[in-house]
Write a protein that holds these residues in place. Structure first.
Motif, PDB file in Angstrom:
ATOM      1  N   ILE A 186      22.812 -11.624   0.851  1.00 53.33           N
ATOM      2  CA  ILE A 186      23.796 -12.692   1.066  1.00 53.33           C
ATOM      3  C   ILE A 186      24.370 -13.197  -0.256  1.00 53.33           C
ATOM      4  CG2 ILE A 186      24.079 -15.051   1.940  1.00 53.33           C
ATOM      5  CD1 ILE A 186      21.737 -14.356   3.912  1.00 53.33           C
ATOM      6  N   THR A 187      23.492 -13.406  -1.243  1.00 57.07           N
ATOM      7  CA  THR A 187      23.902 -14.062  -2.496  1.00 57.07           C
ATOM      8  C   THR A 187      24.193 -13.085  -3.620  1.00 57.07           C
ATOM      9  OG1 THR A 187      21.611 -14.276  -3.279  1.00 57.07           O
ATOM     10  CG2 THR A 187      22.476 -16.049  -1.870  1.00 57.07           C
ATOM     11  N   GLY A 188      23.731 -11.855  -3.511  1.00 55.74           N
ATOM     12  CA  GLY A 188      23.899 -10.903  -4.599  1.00 55.74           C
ATOM     13  C   GLY A 188      22.848 -11.024  -5.679  1.00 55.74           C
ATOM     14  N   ALA A 189      21.865 -11.911  -5.499  1.00 55.92           N
ATOM     15  CA  ALA A 189      20.799 -12.069  -6.490  1.00 55.92           C
ATOM     16  C   ALA A 189      19.867 -10.866  -6.436  1.00 55.92           C
ATOM     17  CB  ALA A 189      20.014 -13.353  -6.226  1.00 55.92           C
ATOM     18  N   ALA A 190      19.164 -10.637  -7.544  1.00 51.07           N
ATOM     19  CA  ALA A 190      18.258  -9.484  -7.628  1.00 51.07           C
ATOM     20  C   ALA A 190      17.027  -9.701  -6.760  1.00 51.07           C
ATOM     21  CB  ALA A 190      17.855  -9.250  -9.073  1.00 51.07           C
ATOM     22  N   PHE A 191      16.635  -8.653  -6.049  1.00 51.65           N
ATOM     23  CA  PHE A 191      15.435  -8.690  -5.216  1.00 51.65           C
ATOM     24  C   PHE A 191      14.279  -8.100  -6.013  1.00 51.65           C
ATOM     25  CE2 PHE A 191      12.906  -6.298  -1.885  1.00 51.65           C
ATOM     26  CZ  PHE A 191      12.160  -7.412  -1.510  1.00 51.65           C
ATOM     27  N   LYS A 192      13.246  -8.921  -6.241  1.00 51.46           N
ATOM     28  CA  LYS A 192      12.094  -8.482  -7.037  1.00 51.46           C
ATOM     29  C   LYS A 192      10.918  -8.197  -6.102  1.00 51.46           C
ATOM     30  CE  LYS A 192      12.739 -12.368  -9.042  1.00 51.46           C
ATOM     31  NZ  LYS A 192      12.643 -13.625  -9.817  1.00 51.46           N
ATOM     32  N   ALA A 193      10.868  -6.965  -5.609  1.00 48.04           N
ATOM     33  CA  ALA A 193       9.773  -6.582  -4.711  1.00 48.04           C
ATOM     34  C   ALA A 193       8.476  -6.500  -5.494  1.00 48.04           C
ATOM     35  CB  ALA A 193      10.082  -5.243  -4.056  1.00 48.04           C
ATOM     36  N   SER A 194       7.399  -7.026  -4.899  1.00 49.82           N
ATOM     37  CA  SER A 194       6.108  -6.979  -5.575  1.00 49.82           C
ATOM     38  C   SER A 194       5.603  -5.547  -5.610  1.00 49.82           C
ATOM     39  CB  SER A 194       5.094  -7.874  -4.850  1.00 49.82           C
ATOM     40  OG  SER A 194       5.011  -7.510  -3.499  1.00 49.82           O
ATOM     41  N   ALA A 195       5.149  -5.133  -6.787  1.00 47.69           N
ATOM     42  CA  ALA A 195       4.640  -3.762  -6.942  1.00 47.69           C
ATOM     43  C   ALA A 195       3.268  -3.659  -6.293  1.00 47.69           C
ATOM     44  CB  ALA A 195       4.568  -3.405  -8.417  1.00 47.69           C
ATOM     45  N   ILE A 196       3.133  -2.738  -5.355  1.00 47.10           N
ATOM     46  CA  ILE A 196       1.862  -2.520  -4.668  1.00 47.10           C
ATOM     47  C   ILE A 196       1.335  -1.146  -5.099  1.00 47.10           C
ATOM     48  CG2 ILE A 196       0.696  -2.350  -2.439  1.00 47.10           C
ATOM     49  CD1 ILE A 196       2.900  -4.089  -1.260  1.00 47.10           C
ATOM     50  N   ALA A 197       0.378  -1.181  -6.002  1.00 46.03           N
ATOM     51  CA  ALA A 197      -0.174   0.081  -6.523  1.00 46.03           C
ATOM     52  C   ALA A 197      -1.322   0.539  -5.632  1.00 46.03           C
ATOM     53  CB  ALA A 197      -0.657  -0.118  -7.955  1.00 46.03           C
ATOM     54  N   PRO A 198      -1.457   1.839  -5.429  1.00 39.14           N
ATOM     55  CA  PRO A 198      -2.594   2.339  -4.638  1.00 39.14           C
ATOM     56  C   PRO A 198      -3.917   1.969  -5.297  1.00 39.14           C
ATOM     57  CG  PRO A 198      -0.938   4.055  -4.972  1.00 39.14           C
ATOM     58  CD  PRO A 198      -0.569   2.917  -5.871  1.00 39.14           C
ATOM     59  N   VAL A 199      -4.854   1.538  -4.472  1.00 38.88           N
ATOM     60  CA  VAL A 199      -6.186   1.197  -4.968  1.00 38.88           C
ATOM     61  C   VAL A 199      -7.056   2.450  -4.890  1.00 38.88           C
ATOM     62  CG1 VAL A 199      -8.221  -0.244  -4.632  1.00 38.88           C
ATOM     63  CG2 VAL A 199      -5.932  -1.191  -4.210  1.00 38.88           C
ATOM     64  N   ALA A 200      -7.611   2.845  -6.011  1.00 38.55           N
ATOM     65  CA  ALA A 200      -8.400   4.080  -6.068  1.00 38.55           C
ATOM     66  C   ALA A 200      -9.670   3.955  -5.233  1.00 38.55           C
ATOM     67  CB  ALA A 200      -8.753   4.411  -7.505  1.00 38.55           C
ATOM     68  N   ALA A 201     -10.007   5.023  -4.551  1.00 39.56           N
ATOM     69  CA  ALA A 201     -11.227   5.036  -3.740  1.00 39.56           C
ATOM     70  C   ALA A 201     -12.453   5.148  -4.640  1.00 39.56           C
ATOM     71  CB  ALA A 201     -11.183   6.206  -2.773  1.00 39.56           C
ATOM     72  N   LYS A 202     -13.490   4.396  -4.282  1.00 38.57           N
ATOM     73  CA  LYS A 202     -14.749   4.459  -5.022  1.00 38.57           C
ATOM     74  C   LYS A 202     -15.851   5.160  -4.223  1.00 38.57           C
ATOM     75  CE  LYS A 202     -13.959   0.344  -7.871  1.00 38.57           C
ATOM     76  NZ  LYS A 202     -14.513  -0.968  -8.280  1.00 38.57           N
ATOM     77  N   SER A 203     -15.484   5.558  -3.016  1.00 39.76           N
ATOM     78  CA  SER A 203     -16.429   6.316  -2.188  1.00 39.76           C
ATOM     79  C   SER A 203     -15.624   7.222  -1.273  1.00 39.76           C
ATOM     80  CB  SER A 203     -17.312   5.370  -1.359  1.00 39.76           C
ATOM     81  OG  SER A 203     -16.561   4.808  -0.293  1.00 39.76           O
ATOM     82  N   ASN A 204     -16.291   8.066  -0.572  1.00 41.97           N
ATOM     83  CA  ASN A 204     -15.610   8.963   0.361  1.00 41.97           C
ATOM     84  C   ASN A 204     -15.800   8.507   1.805  1.00 41.97           C
ATOM     85  OD1 ASN A 204     -13.962  11.211   0.764  1.00 41.97           O
ATOM     86  ND2 ASN A 204     -15.734  12.480   1.354  1.00 41.97           N
ATOM     87  N   ALA A 205     -16.093   7.203   1.978  1.00 42.09           N
ATOM     88  CA  ALA A 205     -16.367   6.671   3.310  1.00 42.09           C
ATOM     89  C   ALA A 205     -15.101   6.682   4.169  1.00 42.09           C
ATOM     90  CB  ALA A 205     -16.910   5.252   3.198  1.00 42.09           C
ATOM     91  N   ARG A 206     -15.204   7.275   5.346  1.00 47.65           N
ATOM     92  CA  ARG A 206     -14.099   7.340   6.293  1.00 47.65           C
ATOM     93  C   ARG A 206     -14.605   6.973   7.685  1.00 47.65           C
ATOM     94  NH1 ARG A 206      -9.983  11.283   4.446  1.00 47.65           N
ATOM     95  NH2 ARG A 206     -10.583  12.044   2.370  1.00 47.65           N
ATOM     96  N   PHE A 207     -13.663   6.660   8.553  1.00 52.40           N
ATOM     97  CA  PHE A 207     -14.028   6.403   9.945  1.00 52.40           C
ATOM     98  C   PHE A 207     -13.050   7.169  10.823  1.00 52.40           C
ATOM     99  CE2 PHE A 207     -14.477   4.022  13.916  1.00 52.40           C
ATOM    100  CZ  PHE A 207     -15.863   3.960  13.998  1.00 52.40           C
ATOM    101  N   PRO A 208     -13.564   7.959  11.785  1.00 51.01           N
ATOM    102  CA  PRO A 208     -12.686   8.815  12.588  1.00 51.01           C
ATOM    103  C   PRO A 208     -11.778   8.016  13.524  1.00 51.01           C
ATOM    104  CG  PRO A 208     -14.934   8.918  13.407  1.00 51.01           C
ATOM    105  CD  PRO A 208     -14.993   8.139  12.126  1.00 51.01           C
ATOM    106  N   VAL A 209     -10.502   8.436  13.589  1.00 52.62           N
ATOM    107  CA  VAL A 209      -9.508   7.791  14.453  1.00 52.62           C
ATOM    108  C   VAL A 209      -8.773   8.875  15.229  1.00 52.62           C
ATOM    109  CG1 VAL A 209      -7.388   6.427  14.533  1.00 52.62           C
ATOM    110  CG2 VAL A 209      -9.216   5.797  12.937  1.00 52.62           C
ATOM    111  N   LYS A 210      -8.576   8.635  16.514  1.00 52.88           N
ATOM    112  CA  LYS A 210      -7.838   9.555  17.371  1.00 52.88           C
ATOM    113  C   LYS A 210      -6.741   8.781  18.096  1.00 52.88           C
ATOM    114  CE  LYS A 210      -8.505  12.446  21.486  1.00 52.88           C
ATOM    115  NZ  LYS A 210      -9.479  12.854  22.520  1.00 52.88           N
ATOM    116  N   ILE A 211      -5.529   9.347  18.111  1.00 56.42           N
ATOM    117  CA  ILE A 211      -4.409   8.725  18.827  1.00 56.42           C
ATOM    118  C   ILE A 211      -4.154   9.529  20.092  1.00 56.42           C
ATOM    119  CG2 ILE A 211      -1.995   8.022  18.734  1.00 56.42           C
ATOM    120  CD1 ILE A 211      -2.239   7.859  15.692  1.00 56.42           C
ATOM    121  N   SER A 212      -4.662   9.059  21.235  1.00 57.59           N
ATOM    122  CA  SER A 212      -4.469   9.749  22.509  1.00 57.59           C
ATOM    123  C   SER A 212      -3.160   9.361  23.173  1.00 57.59           C
ATOM    124  CB  SER A 212      -5.632   9.440  23.459  1.00 57.59           C
ATOM    125  OG  SER A 212      -6.846   9.939  22.944  1.00 57.59           O
TER     126      SER A 212
END
Length: 799
Positions: A186-212
């Protein structure tokens, strides 16, 4: 939606005042419904450190505190808060401070004596500062808050809260980032999106998910985080932002998910990993399954409800609310984060079915960005690790089916026609760019591919609306429409509907407007119609058919008024009726097979006149309503013939005829319906074809005689079965030229008249335009009338 202006300006900071920013949002379609300060005005409230707490010598519930406010000497302040303790830092209102009370009045802090001890200020709770409703104790401040600094600056209280009233199509603005994008466009002002950096995994823990059920869940992103401290205290800055967005702080994990939802528009859910049984399966519910939700409400699910399930069964309503059995609590150590995309059609209407609402459902049923699942997980992980610690596993992103973003074409010429102004292609391209809409030029305009967060752009008019919003509604000139003026011919032989309404209103009737769909019983009772036009989708089971007459609605109007102690009811309705007719074809104003003529109907109930001292009260009767009908037709010659009608009394009903054609009916309501519809007395009802009422006889010239009339009476005896109307029609149809007018003025049965006979007396007015009539001429005319009656109906002169 409620949001903080300071938080919003951390994403986009246009050079506008608060009022100007609110106006700009409103004019762009994001209505700012309310503007309020984050805290009421107050002054001279500083950060203080409690040095010492001693018992008040004269009161058990008061404490005497030594407080450091950054002055050369500590202040002595009497305090009644139960949580006051040495070493804590709290707001302190100095002598001379001005605070705003709960009633809005400003009061000043003065040096005072409490139970004989001098107090040099006041230690404040959040409620006393107008920040929150909590008044159970002092408002604790950060341990490193600078002593003596202004509390308003420390807590960012010079903030403004906007309440946005969003239309259902703008789900993309149910977040700070979404509103910030709009402000930037609307105003033409700059949009400063917050930088979201990937967080590194410290373990290999996973949980199985199925989309039926891929038709309901298109994407499911999850992450395991182990060894979290779910009981960790929530930072004040996070609680403050939540509070200013209308959310109360609950716990660290819940607050983080709410924060991400408000910031990014991404609903999340946290499971206690140790409570999950087997893998997660997103599927439709099964009949007989039951689920207890986080709000402690138990619901039954079936094949129409999308559920999150594990080996134990349903553990949450997808996109709506999680289940109580797997919720993360303050003693949870291992958690599983969910960030899913659910199709709006799979969520819409489910909360209304279960009679509750949730912030997640509010967003999902309108459309949530299906491209920020991973960003939501990473942002939540970042905050959880900062507050609760933990060891994150990898982010697992399962994609089953995502919405197809079909390009939408907009023609520049069409946009100019709809908006009434011409917007250049260069400006349109700039508008699309500011909105983040990927566009490409076409020979006629543009082809635009909607982004993943815009579910409201599907047709050309949606893009034209976007052009108008960003171009500025205020820039579109308000030109008065112009058209060629022409005098429409007025038919002298017809009158407008409003004149008919005025005429019947002058007879003391009031207009009503009723539904065109009615109860099927009304059609049977008042119209004798066993096969009315049925509605495919009635608004209620009672109003299931279209009316073929107006009487049922008018009887209901009388019943409604009687229930409200109105003893005299006279109402009319002008409206369409609907009757099956195979001769009717489809057209702009017609439906094939359904005739829709206009009718005028009225009902009169109770006294004939309003109560007054000059007239004795009597009930309205057949002749009153007959007179009302005659007044509506003015100079038209009416005939009334005895008839039968399903709505009317068998012996008190008549058809109304004009030029031998039946154009309506009138009569007294049938006793059966009077009893069924609980009416103490029978009302009089009539219904007329509107076309007959609108037709007005053309005026015709007739010479007025300057010679005196001759008035004679003609009394004849006829059979009891012969109606008076037959005699009038016979005489009027073949009357001599001298007879100007005649009417019935007497009916006699009794002495001198044989049984089975009756005497009818008519007054005859004779007049000539060129001379005074002689007795012989008058007698000849009377003899001719008597001969006509003798031949037509067997009448004999009464002697």
């Amino acid at each position: 939606m409620k949001l903080s202006e300071l938080w919003l300006r951390s994403f986009v900071d246009p050079p506008l005042s608060t009022a100007e920013l609110a106006h700009a949002l409103t004019m762009a379609g994001l209505e700012v419904e309310a503007i309020e300060p984050a805290a009421p005005p107050f002054s001279r409230v500083v950060v203080a450190e409690v040095l010492e707490v001693a018992r008040h010598p004269n009161a058990d519930r008061l404490s005497l505190c030594q407080v450091n406010v950054g002055a050369p000497r500590p202040l002595s302040i009497v305090c009644g808060a139960p949580n006051v303790a040495a070493g804590m830092r709290v707001p302190c209102a100095l002598v001379g401070a001005r605070l705003t009370g709960a009633d809005g009045e400003v009061f000043e802090i003065k040096r005072s004596s409490l139970r004989g001890v001098d107090s040099q200020g006041m230690l404040c709770s959040a409620k006393e500062l107008g920040i929150e409703d909590d008044h159970t104790g002092l408002l604790p401040l950060a341990a490193d808050a600078p002593i003596g600094s202004d509390v308003r600056d420390l807590l960012g209280l010079d903030d403004t809260l906007f309440t946005l009233k969003l239309t259902p199509n703008r789900a993309d603005c149910l977040s700070l980032v979404g509103v910030a994008r709009e402000v930037a466009a609307i105003t033409g002002a700059a949009f400063k999106a917050s930088a979201i950096a990937p967080v590194a995994a410290k373990s290999n823990a996973r949980f199985p998910v199925k989309i039926s059920a891929a038709s309901g869940c298109g994407r499911f992103t999850g992450r395991v985080i182990r060894n979290v401290n779910a009981a960790a205290p929530v930072p004040e800055w996070l609680k403050q932002r939540l509070a200013r967005s209308g959310q109360r702080s609950i716990s660290a994990l819940v607050d983080v998910t709410n924060y991400v939802m408000i910031e990014l528009g991404r609903p999340l859910h946290v499971y206690d990993l140790d409570k999950l049984r087997g893998g997660i399966d997103v599927r439709l519910g099964r009949k007989g399954e039951r689920l207890k939700l986080l709000n402690e409400q138990s619901v039954d699910v079936d094949e129409t409800v999308l559920c999150i399930t594990d080996a134990s069964g349903p553990i949450g309503l997808a996109g709506i609310m999680g289940g109580d059995s797997t919720k993360a609590e303050t003693d949870s150590r291992n958690i599983f984060l969910e960030s899913a995309f659910f199709f709006p059609d799979a969520i819409a209407g489910r909360t209304r079915r279960y009679n509750f609402a949730s912030d997640a459902a509010h967003r999902f049923e309108r459309g949530v960005d299906f491209d920020n699942n991973v960003a939501g997980i990473e942002r939540a992980t970042e905050l959880i690790l900062a507050i609760c610690g933990g060891e994150p596993g990898p982010t697992v992103d399962d994609v089953a089916r995502l919405p197809e973003r079909k390009p939408v074409r907009v023609r520049s010429a069409r946009a100019a026609k709809v908006l009434g102004i011409s917007v250049s292609d260069a400006e349109i391209a700039a508008i699309f760019s500011r909105l983040g809409l990927a566009s490409a030029n076409t020979p006629e305009g543009f082809e635009v591919t909607p982004p993943s967060y815009r579910f409201d752009i599907a047709i050309e008019e949606d893009l034209i609306e976007e052009i108008a919003r960003i171009y500025g509604y205020e820039r579109i000139p308000a030109n008065q429409p112009r058209a060629r003026a022409a005098m429409s011919p007025q038919r002298e032989a017809a009158r407008p509907q409003i004149r008919v309404k005025e005429a019947i209103a002058a007879r003391d009737y009031q207009e009503v407007v009723n539904f065109s769909f009615v109860e099927a019983d009304w059609e049977r009772d008042f119209c004798g119609n066993d096969a009315p036009v049925k509605l495919l989708n009635p608004i209620s089971s009672q109003l299931s058919v279209m009316r073929s007459g107006l009487a049922g609605s008018l009887v209901a109007n009388v019943r409604y008024n009687l229930d409200r102690k109105q003893a005299r009811v006279r109402v009319f309705e002008l409206g369409r009726v609907f009757r099956a007719d195979n001769k009717v074809a489809d057209g702009p104003l017609t439906v094939a097979g359904v005739a829709q003529p206009l009718k005028l109907a009225a009902i009169a109930y109770g006294p004939a006149y309003s109560e007054q001292w000059g007239l004795a009260e009597r009930k309205v009767d057949f002749h009153d309503v007959k007179g009302d009908i005659e007044s509506l037709f003015a100079s038209a010659a009416l005939r009334f013939e005895r008839t039968t009608h399903p709505a009317l009394h068998p012996s008190r009903a008549a058809n109304v005829l004009v030029d031998g054609k039946t154009i309506g009916w009138l009569g007294e309501l049938h006793p059966r319906w009077q009893q069924k519809y609980e009416l103490p007395q029978a009302p009089l009802v009539f219904e007329l074809d509107l076309d007959a009422l609108l037709a007005v006889p053309m005026p015709a010239y007739r010479e007025l005689s300057k010679f005196p009339p001759v008035i004679r009476d003609l009394a004849v005896v006829v059979d009891e079965a012969v109606p008076a109307q037959a005699l009038l029609e016979a005489m009027l149809g073949s009357r001599p030229a001298l007879v100007q007018d005649l009417w019935l003025f007497d009916l006699y049965r009794g002495k001198g008249v044989d049984s089975g006979k009756k005497s009818l007396a008519f007054r005859v007015v004779m007049q000539d335009t060129s001379k005074t009539l002689t007795d012989a001429e008058a007698e000849a005319a009377m003899a001719q009338l008597l001969q006509i009656l003798a031949q037509r109906v067997g009448a004999k002169l009464r002697t």
